[in-house]
Design a protein around this motif. Structure first.
Motif, PDB file in Angstrom:
ATOM      1  N   GLU A  31      10.530  68.495  65.494  1.00  0.00           N
ATOM      2  CA  GLU A  31      11.510  68.716  64.438  1.00  0.00           C
ATOM      3  C   GLU A  31      11.866  67.370  63.824  1.00  0.00           C
ATOM      4  OE1 GLU A  31      14.792  71.501  65.302  1.00  0.00           O
ATOM      5  OE2 GLU A  31      16.104  69.862  64.674  1.00  0.00           O
ATOM      6  N   GLN A  32      11.983  67.306  62.503  1.00  0.00           N
ATOM      7  CA  GLN A  32      12.297  66.051  61.821  1.00  0.00           C
ATOM      8  C   GLN A  32      13.542  66.207  60.965  1.00  0.00           C
ATOM      9  OE1 GLN A  32       8.725  65.239  59.595  1.00  0.00           O
ATOM     10  NE2 GLN A  32       7.730  64.256  61.341  1.00  0.00           N
ATOM     11  N   THR A  33      14.236  65.116  60.729  1.00  0.00           N
ATOM     12  CA  THR A  33      15.383  65.112  59.835  1.00  0.00           C
ATOM     13  C   THR A  33      15.375  63.831  59.023  1.00  0.00           C
ATOM     14  OG1 THR A  33      17.743  65.593  59.661  1.00  0.00           O
ATOM     15  CG2 THR A  33      17.073  64.039  61.384  1.00  0.00           C
ATOM     16  N   LEU A  34      16.132  63.842  57.954  1.00  0.00           N
ATOM     17  CA  LEU A  34      16.255  62.682  57.091  1.00  0.00           C
ATOM     18  C   LEU A  34      17.625  62.064  57.275  1.00  0.00           C
ATOM     19  CD1 LEU A  34      15.022  61.112  54.565  1.00  0.00           C
ATOM     20  CD2 LEU A  34      16.525  62.571  53.222  1.00  0.00           C
ATOM     21  N   VAL A  35      17.668  60.765  57.442  1.00  0.00           N
ATOM     22  CA  VAL A  35      18.924  60.024  57.514  1.00  0.00           C
ATOM     23  C   VAL A  35      18.852  58.924  56.466  1.00  0.00           C
ATOM     24  CG1 VAL A  35      20.414  58.566  58.934  1.00  0.00           C
ATOM     25  CG2 VAL A  35      19.212  60.502  59.975  1.00  0.00           C
ATOM     26  N   LEU A  36      19.805  58.911  55.560  1.00  0.00           N
ATOM     27  CA  LEU A  36      19.876  57.856  54.560  1.00  0.00           C
ATOM     28  C   LEU A  36      20.995  56.905  54.942  1.00  0.00           C
ATOM     29  CD1 LEU A  36      19.721  60.012  51.286  1.00  0.00           C
ATOM     30  CD2 LEU A  36      17.831  58.959  52.514  1.00  0.00           C
ATOM     31  N   SER A 112      20.636  65.310  56.844  1.00  0.00           N
ATOM     32  CA  SER A 112      20.334  66.694  56.477  1.00  0.00           C
ATOM     33  C   SER A 112      21.177  67.649  57.307  1.00  0.00           C
ATOM     34  CB  SER A 112      18.852  66.987  56.705  1.00  0.00           C
ATOM     35  OG  SER A 112      18.047  66.096  55.976  1.00  0.00           O
ATOM     36  N   ASP A 113      21.627  68.748  56.678  1.00  0.00           N
ATOM     37  CA  ASP A 113      22.515  69.679  57.383  1.00  0.00           C
ATOM     38  C   ASP A 113      21.802  70.885  57.983  1.00  0.00           C
ATOM     39  OD1 ASP A 113      21.925  71.054  55.068  1.00  0.00           O
ATOM     40  OD2 ASP A 113      23.998  71.234  54.390  1.00  0.00           O
ATOM     41  N   SER A 114      20.504  71.028  57.749  1.00  0.00           N
ATOM     42  CA  SER A 114      19.742  72.125  58.340  1.00  0.00           C
ATOM     43  C   SER A 114      18.270  71.734  58.357  1.00  0.00           C
ATOM     44  CB  SER A 114      19.912  73.414  57.523  1.00  0.00           C
ATOM     45  OG  SER A 114      19.258  73.287  56.266  1.00  0.00           O
ATOM     46  N   GLN A 119      13.489  69.446  55.675  1.00  0.00           N
ATOM     47  CA  GLN A 119      12.111  69.519  55.192  1.00  0.00           C
ATOM     48  C   GLN A 119      12.039  69.240  53.698  1.00  0.00           C
ATOM     49  OE1 GLN A 119      11.110  73.447  56.604  1.00  0.00           O
ATOM     50  NE2 GLN A 119      10.378  72.662  58.572  1.00  0.00           N
ATOM     51  N   ARG A 120      12.971  69.789  52.931  1.00  0.00           N
ATOM     52  CA  ARG A 120      13.007  69.565  51.485  1.00  0.00           C
ATOM     53  C   ARG A 120      13.297  68.095  51.165  1.00  0.00           C
ATOM     54  NH1 ARG A 120      16.804  72.820  50.303  1.00  0.00           N
ATOM     55  NH2 ARG A 120      18.454  71.329  49.881  1.00  0.00           N
ATOM     56  N   GLU A 121      14.291  67.518  51.850  1.00  0.00           N
ATOM     57  CA  GLU A 121      14.668  66.131  51.579  1.00  0.00           C
ATOM     58  C   GLU A 121      13.582  65.146  52.011  1.00  0.00           C
ATOM     59  OE1 GLU A 121      19.521  66.510  51.780  1.00  0.00           O
ATOM     60  OE2 GLU A 121      18.455  65.934  53.598  1.00  0.00           O
ATOM     61  N   ILE A 122      12.944  65.400  53.140  1.00  0.00           N
ATOM     62  CA  ILE A 122      11.847  64.535  53.588  1.00  0.00           C
ATOM     63  C   ILE A 122      10.726  64.555  52.549  1.00  0.00           C
ATOM     64  CG2 ILE A 122      10.011  64.253  55.321  1.00  0.00           C
ATOM     65  CD1 ILE A 122      12.132  65.340  57.378  1.00  0.00           C
ATOM     66  N   GLY A 123      10.405  65.741  52.048  1.00  0.00           N
ATOM     67  CA  GLY A 123       9.368  65.867  51.019  1.00  0.00           C
ATOM     68  C   GLY A 123       9.728  65.161  49.729  1.00  0.00           C
ATOM     69  N   PHE A 124      10.997  65.080  49.433  1.00  0.00           N
ATOM     70  CA  PHE A 124      11.458  64.391  48.232  1.00  0.00           C
ATOM     71  C   PHE A 124      11.282  62.876  48.345  1.00  0.00           C
ATOM     72  CE2 PHE A 124      14.927  62.373  45.786  1.00  0.00           C
ATOM     73  CZ  PHE A 124      14.570  62.812  44.511  1.00  0.00           C
ATOM     74  N   TRP A 125      11.537  62.329  49.531  1.00  0.00           N
ATOM     75  CA  TRP A 125      11.530  60.873  49.717  1.00  0.00           C
ATOM     76  C   TRP A 125      10.218  60.305  50.233  1.00  0.00           C
ATOM     77  CZ3 TRP A 125      15.277  58.055  47.656  1.00  0.00           C
ATOM     78  CH2 TRP A 125      16.501  58.677  47.391  1.00  0.00           C
ATOM     79  N   PHE A 126       9.404  61.119  50.940  1.00  0.00           N
ATOM     80  CA  PHE A 126       8.192  60.612  51.583  1.00  0.00           C
ATOM     81  C   PHE A 126       6.976  61.458  51.236  1.00  0.00           C
ATOM     82  CE2 PHE A 126      11.603  59.173  54.379  1.00  0.00           C
ATOM     83  CZ  PHE A 126      11.250  57.861  54.610  1.00  0.00           C
ATOM     84  N   GLN A 127       5.840  60.795  51.064  1.00  0.00           N
ATOM     85  CA  GLN A 127       4.549  61.477  51.010  1.00  0.00           C
ATOM     86  C   GLN A 127       4.135  61.749  52.451  1.00  0.00           C
ATOM     87  OE1 GLN A 127       2.963  62.293  48.105  1.00  0.00           O
ATOM     88  NE2 GLN A 127       4.833  61.531  47.137  1.00  0.00           N
TER      89      GLN A 127
END
Length: 145
Positions: A31-36, A112-114, A119-127
């Motif tokens: 499982e992955q999450t995005l932290v800014l 990310s809150d879910s 998944q959506r945010e990771i796709g936005f920031w990373f290839q």
């Protein structure tokens, strides 16, 4: 700062890809999450403190720009607990926001809150090819055999 972070930073400075190790971890461990880490945290030199908290939880840094994507079992829920309430006045002591945040508009990090949002945010920031796959030396200790 952990040795992986130093290695990734050195690799990024040299323009080379970070460490890669391929394994077959069960899906629940991936499982992955995005932290800014927000500009106020960077300005206050809190990036290392934030990274260390995630490393101590056994999460793996798998991509970094001035952004971080963490991977591990139940990482989204755990991250939200580690980060604390969005409103810093309500964030518990011991959480990142509770310890470092001064105001809701300067709350140090975004997380990310879910799983779906992550998944959506990771796709936005990373290839996809920017995400590093590697096995932690202490994964058996952290997650069991």
């Amino acid at each position: 700062m952990g040795s992986l972070v130093r290695c990734v930073v050195r690799s990024l400075l040299r323009g080379q890809p970070g460490p890669r190790r391929f394994g077959s971890a069960p899906p629940e461990l991936r499982e992955q999450t995005l932290v800014l880490v927000k500009p106020d945290a960077v300005q206050r030199r809190l990036v290392g403190s934030v990274i260390q908290r995630f490393e101590r939880r056994g999460f793996k840094l798998v991509a970094m720009k001035l952004l971080q994507v963490w991977e591990g079992y139940n990482v989204v829920r755990s991250t939200r607990a580690m980060v604390g309430d969005t409103n810093s006045a309500a964030a518990a002591a011991g959480t990142i926001r509770g310890d470092f945040s001064m105001h809701v508009s300067r709350n140090v990090v975004h997380a990310s809150d879910s799983l779906e949002t992550a998944q959506r945010e990771i796709g936005f920031w990373f290839q996809r090819d920017e995400l590093v796959t590697w096995e932690s030396g202490d994964s058996a200790y952290t997650y069991g055999p």
